[in-house]
Design a protein around this motif. Structure first.
Motif, PDB file in Angstrom:
ATOM      1  N   GLN A 304       0.931  -1.222   0.031  1.00  0.00           N
ATOM      2  CA  GLN A 304      -0.037  -0.243   0.093  1.00  0.00           C
ATOM      3  C   GLN A 304       1.018   1.390   0.070  1.00  0.00           C
ATOM      4  OE1 GLN A 304      -3.936   0.270   0.321  1.00  0.00           O
ATOM      5  NE2 GLN A 304      -3.133  -1.314  -1.029  1.00  0.00           N
ATOM      6  N   ALA A 305       1.990   1.214   0.599  1.00  0.00           N
ATOM      7  CA  ALA A 305       2.724   2.402   0.616  1.00  0.00           C
ATOM      8  C   ALA A 305       3.791   2.558  -0.530  1.00  0.00           C
ATOM      9  CB  ALA A 305       3.807   2.122   1.787  1.00  0.00           C
ATOM     10  N   ASP A 306       3.576   1.501  -1.825  1.00  0.00           N
ATOM     11  CA  ASP A 306       4.529   1.459  -2.914  1.00  0.00           C
ATOM     12  C   ASP A 306       3.826   1.816  -4.015  1.00  0.00           C
ATOM     13  OD1 ASP A 306       6.281   0.466  -4.782  1.00  0.00           O
ATOM     14  OD2 ASP A 306       6.270  -1.312  -4.042  1.00  0.00           O
ATOM     15  N   SER A 307       4.175   3.169  -4.694  1.00  0.00           N
ATOM     16  CA  SER A 307       3.653   3.621  -5.792  1.00  0.00           C
ATOM     17  C   SER A 307       3.951   2.946  -6.995  1.00  0.00           C
ATOM     18  CB  SER A 307       4.192   5.223  -6.015  1.00  0.00           C
ATOM     19  OG  SER A 307       3.808   5.847  -4.911  1.00  0.00           O
ATOM     20  N   PHE A 308       4.777   1.826  -7.017  1.00  0.00           N
ATOM     21  CA  PHE A 308       5.089   1.104  -8.093  1.00  0.00           C
ATOM     22  C   PHE A 308       4.976  -0.332  -7.711  1.00  0.00           C
ATOM     23  CE2 PHE A 308       7.001   5.297  -8.601  1.00  0.00           C
ATOM     24  CZ  PHE A 308       6.782   5.572  -9.992  1.00  0.00           C
TER      25      PHE A 308
END
Ligand SMILES: O=C(O)CCC(=O)C(=O)O
Ligand SMILES: [Fe+2]
Length: 316
Positions: A304-308
């Motif tokens: 969830q914290a990972d944009s990619f």
């Protein structure tokens, strides 16, 4: 004096275009679709007009739905994350959403309606079905996917590709923040599915990021839908089609209601770029992956914290 150029999403007219018919303007529209999806991963589609009474019925039904007490709304549960009721997130307190899995199947919509309105709510029961079926939004999804495969020269995979997906209808409410300051309605993200088709009331808020980092604000109109590519189609096209970041920014008092029809890879189907799209100039970007397994990672705290998230999960 500097003049500011207001960016706009490409607009593509699908009026009178049918999936099975012989359409004289198919090739022209197809090339517009391909260009828009390569450059923006997104466009505004003018499709069969939604009659005013249906538009009223859709957004009236959404208001009824979200006006239900919280203890009723949370009864719409789903084993799949984000397919049931979600809301009251501390990060985005203005946002609430309900998922309707298999929204093109009457029995599925009926069982959800019975849970939320045990005394019956005829008006809600018919709206999602009309919207995804009669309003042939699923046809718009299929027209676009057929055009995409033809443009990429891989139409031989069409049947397999169409059969490997199903539809989720998700409806959203964003409360007005009651201030003229702009507040975050939904954080910037890319969609994880194949194609998303959004339809909304008159309240603005959706923004789409261009490849060179500019936010385009979408000005809604009753005739238009926003079409967007998700990460799964980005991966399947081996990066040929862009999947754009987008977010919702809210201001003022009015609530924004929106609906999204999401074509989603079925559990167990493996997303693997066809060999025709992989060569020296276009090395494979993502290892073959099972979408459901990918979502398991995406819905972890790290995901969830990972944009990619897709790149982290299976980037080559
Ligand atoms: O409400 C909208 O228009 C956008 C919703 C969205 O981006 C999503 O549900 O993934
Ligand atoms: Fe989205």
């Amino acid at each position: 004096m500097g003049s500011e150029v207001t960016l706009k999403l490409p607009v593509i007219d699908f009026t009178n275009l049918k999936l099975e018919a012989n359409n004289p303007n198919w090739e022209e529209v197809k090339s517009q679709v391909h260009k828009a999806l390569v450059e923006y991963g997104c466009f505004e589609a003018i499709f069969d007009k939604v009659p005013l009474d249906l538009r009223k019925a859709i957004f009236g039904a959404l208001q009824d739905l979200f006006d239900l007490p919280l203890q009723t709304k949370i009864l719409n549960v789903s084993k799949k994350p984000y397919h049931g009721y979600v809301g009251q997130y501390p990060m985005v307190p203005l946002f609430e959403s309900m998922g309707i899995d298999d929204a093109t199947i009457y029995d599925k919509v009926e069982s959800m309606t019975n849970i939320l309105w045990p005394d019956g709510n005829q008006s809600f029961r018919h709206v999602p079905l009309k919207f995804s079926n009669a309003y042939i939004l699923s046809e718009l999804d299929q027209i676009i996917r057929k055009m995409v495969l033809e443009s990429l020269g891989i139409e031989k995979y069409l049947e397999e590709h169409m059969n490997s997906t199903n539809y989720l209808l998700r409806v959203m409410k964003y409360k007005g923040p009651q201030t003229s300051d702009t507040k975050l309605g939904l954080s910037a993200h890319t969609d994880k599915n194949i194609v998303t088709i959004l339809y909304q009331n008159q309240v603005e808020g959706l923004e789409v990021l261009t490849k060179d980092g500019k936010w385009i604000s979408y000005k809604p109109s009753p005739e238009s839908f926003v079409v967007m590519i998700g990460d799964s189609l980005h991966a399947w096209s081996n990066g040929r089609l862009h999947s754009p970041f987008h977010r919702v920014m809210m201001s003022g008092n009015e609530a924004r209601y929106s609906t999204g029809l999401f074509s989603i890879p079925k559990g167990g189907s493996i997303i693997k770029a066809p060999e025709e799209l992989v060569d020296e100039e276009h090395p494979l970007l993502f290892k073959p992956f099972d979408h459901v397994e990918f979502l398991k990672y995406y819905y972890t705290e790290k995901g969830q914290a990972d944009s990619f998230a897709l790149r982290t999960y299976c980037g080559v």
